[in-house]
Design an enzyme around this catalytic site. Structure first.
Site, mmCIF file in Angstrom:
data_model
loop_
_atom_site.group_PDB
_atom_site.id
_atom_site.type_symbol
_atom_site.label_atom_id
_atom_site.label_comp_id
_atom_site.label_asym_id
_atom_site.label_seq_id
_atom_site.Cartn_x
_atom_site.Cartn_y
_atom_site.Cartn_z
ATOM 1 N N HIS A 163 15.425 -18.083 -3.771
ATOM 2 C CA HIS A 163 14.923 -18.574 -2.624
ATOM 3 C C HIS A 163 14.751 -17.505 -1.448
ATOM 4 C CE1 HIS A 163 15.450 -22.646 -3.879
ATOM 5 N NE2 HIS A 163 16.776 -22.249 -4.326
ATOM 6 N N SER A 285 -1.326 6.739 6.770
ATOM 7 C CA SER A 285 -2.082 6.022 7.821
ATOM 8 C C SER A 285 -2.938 6.978 8.754
ATOM 9 C CB SER A 285 -1.168 5.562 8.634
ATOM 10 O OG SER A 285 -1.595 5.097 10.002
ATOM 11 N N LYS A 291 3.673 7.565 8.002
ATOM 12 C CA LYS A 291 3.489 6.353 6.936
ATOM 13 C C LYS A 291 3.156 6.938 5.552
ATOM 14 C CE LYS A 291 3.022 2.528 7.697
ATOM 15 N NZ LYS A 291 3.298 1.108 8.013
ATOM 16 N N GLU A 298 -0.249 -2.628 -3.547
ATOM 17 C CA GLU A 298 -1.066 -3.600 -2.891
ATOM 18 C C GLU A 298 -2.290 -4.052 -3.619
ATOM 19 O OE1 GLU A 298 -0.076 -3.264 1.670
ATOM 20 O OE2 GLU A 298 -0.085 -1.242 0.609
#
Ligand code: ARG
Length: 490
Positions: A163, A285, A291, A298
């Site tokens: 969970h 970025s 970044k 992804e």
């Protein structure tokens, strides 16, 4: 493009008007079925040899036809053939070129006893062979990378979650093997479907076979279909089951890759910092100079949606389609090729990330150590080992957790006196059960997270994967072997 000649289209005889230009464009599949070129030529050569054997071509004609087909293949490979919607698909383009190479009379004899319906079914099954081999290789490379990392990180403790809440300690190695087994099963699934790809549809004609004395057994054998010819000519041209299976298994691999990607993305997030991903798998970025984004993972996670979508599209297209061939079936290809391309790339990307990632042991350990109650279940198991019924042990440890919370400390910081006030079975040796590494070392049940169990499992898996890689063979195709010298790099 000039006036449509019926002889360009291969079917114009009964028409007085050419198709509307819109239909011409929508009907054309050459833009994507050009990927079936090599398979189309191979199947055509098998057919030509068979026509020679049954006397529908003289042996000189059959030979000339075969040379002509190789010549056509070379023309395509050299980029000398221009695609046109008028010629619809790869099958017609090949025959059209063949005309140019061997003359209209001989080229016009190739299609005897054959329809584009059984031809395309054959081409796709031949294509599937190579596609499946390539995907299986990709899966094996990824699983190898996972197993190597699992072995290297068999002792690194990690917070195991249920969970998304801290549950029990596991190891990085154990977690990585949990991602490996689904992929190992997928490789097996692809192997199963490869074994089922053993019946040759050529000779089924449009749907009703042929009155010509075609030698279907010969064609099947020549092309390496171990099961022989297909057994129902209508099924042969209407069936796309193996392509559906390919799509479904690909979608399942996509699901597995997306779960792996998701875990690695969160491990790489600065809030966790369990791994560093190689720069080669990340991008920056344009606005925020600091970044480093895990784009490769992804994209793997995102592209799994396409694999699922493609599998769904294929089945929806087939649902309630009447027997036998319908043009709807032409819609099987773009999604199929897309799934192959996407999956091949995603497997390679995931491999790059897994092989190149660096596990930050201190961070993993720190998080495990800072969790106050990660060993609660171990404490209950301790009581069980002392003869306390598990339900009662669970209750007692629950009370210990409450006590620790009240004292604002972790379970491991409770004094022995605190514990023994809750149950008389607690003794000095409980110390040994409140240590993360000792806890992990004890979990030696088969498939458990103990470093020794993970190492053993990783070794066994590595040997299994090596066997699989060594025994991964392309389906043997006698015709291709025979043509080896003449066959260009397609
Ligand atoms: N391009 C077609 C396909 O992909 C080939 C078969 C066409 N058959 C026909 N009768 N029009 O399905």
């Amino acid at each position: 493009m000039g006036v449509l000649m019926s002889d360009d289209r291969m079917w114009g005889g009964r028409f007085s008007e050419p198709p509307d230009s819109l239909l011409l464009r929508v009907n054309a599949s050459i833009g994507f079925d050009c990927r079936l070129l090599a398979q189309d030529i191979l199947g055509s050569i098998a057919h030509a040899r068979m026509l020679g054997r049954i006397g529908l071509l003289s042996s000189e004609q059959a030979e000339q036809m075969e040379d002509g087909l190789i010549g056509v293949l070379n023309r395509f490979v050299a980029g000398e053939v221009e695609y046109t919607d008028t010629l619809e698909d790869i099958h017609t383009h090949v025959e059209h070129e063949l005309r140019d190479v061997v003359g209209a009379d001989l080229a016009g004899r190739l299609h005897a006893g054959r329809s584009r319906n059984d031809q395309v079914a054959l081409d796709e099954l031949l294509w599937l062979r190579d596609a499946v081999s390539e995907i299986r290789t990709g899966i094996l490379k990824l699983t190898n990378a996972l197993v190597s990392q699992a072995e290297a990180n068999a002792t690194v403790p990690l917070v195991g979650l249920t969970h998304l809440q801290a549950a029990q300690p596991v190891t990085v190695g154990h977690h990585l093997l949990a991602h490996t087994f689904p992929l190992v099963r997928d490789e097996e699934r692809f192997g199963d479907l490869q074994r089922r790809n053993r019946f040759c549809p050529l000779g089924s004609g449009s749907l009703a076979g042929s009155p010509l004395p075609l030698d279907r057994e010969y064609v099947a054998e020549t092309l390496g279909f171990a099961g022989g010819p297909t057994r129902n000519s209508m099924d042969s041209v209407a069936d796309r089951d193996l392509l559906v299976e390919f799509q479904q298994v690909s979608a399942l691999v996509g699901v597995h890759l997306s779960r792996l990607a998701e875990d690695l993305i969160s491990w790489a997030a600065p809030t966790h910092g369990y791994i560093n991903l190689p720069d080669a798998c990340c991008t920056g970025s344009s606005l925020m100079p600091q970044k480093k984004n895990p784009d490769a993972l992804e994209l793997v996670r995102g592209k799994s949606a396409r694999l699922i979508g493609n599998a769904v599209q294929m089945q929806v297209m087939l649902k309630a389609l009447p027997m036998a061939y319908n043009k709807d079936l032409q819609e099987d290809k773009e999604a199929l090729f897309d799934s192959f391309d996407v999956l091949r790339d995603c497997l390679a990307l995931a491999t790059l990330c897994v092989a190149g990632m660096e596990v930050v042991e201190e961070r993993c350990r720190e998080t495990v150590m800072s969790d106050p109650h990660l060993l609660a279940t171990d404490l209950a198991d301790y009581l069980v080992s002392k003869g306390v019924p598990f339900r009662q042990a669970h209750e007692v440890v629950g009370a210990a957790v409450a006590q620790a919370e009240k004292k604002n400390c972790g379970l491991v910081e409770l004094e022995l006196s605190d514990l023994s006030s809750l149950h008389s079975a607690f003794e000095e040796d409980v110390e040994g059960w409140l240590d993360i590494d000792a806890s992990l070392r004890r979990r030696t049940t088969r498939g458990g997270p103990a470093p020794s169990a993970v190492s053993a499992e990783a070794k066994e898996l590595a040997a299994d994967l090596k066997n699989r890689m060594d025994s991964l063979q392309d389906i043997s195709c006698p015709l291709l072997t025979d043509l080896a010298g003449a066959w260009p790099d397609v």
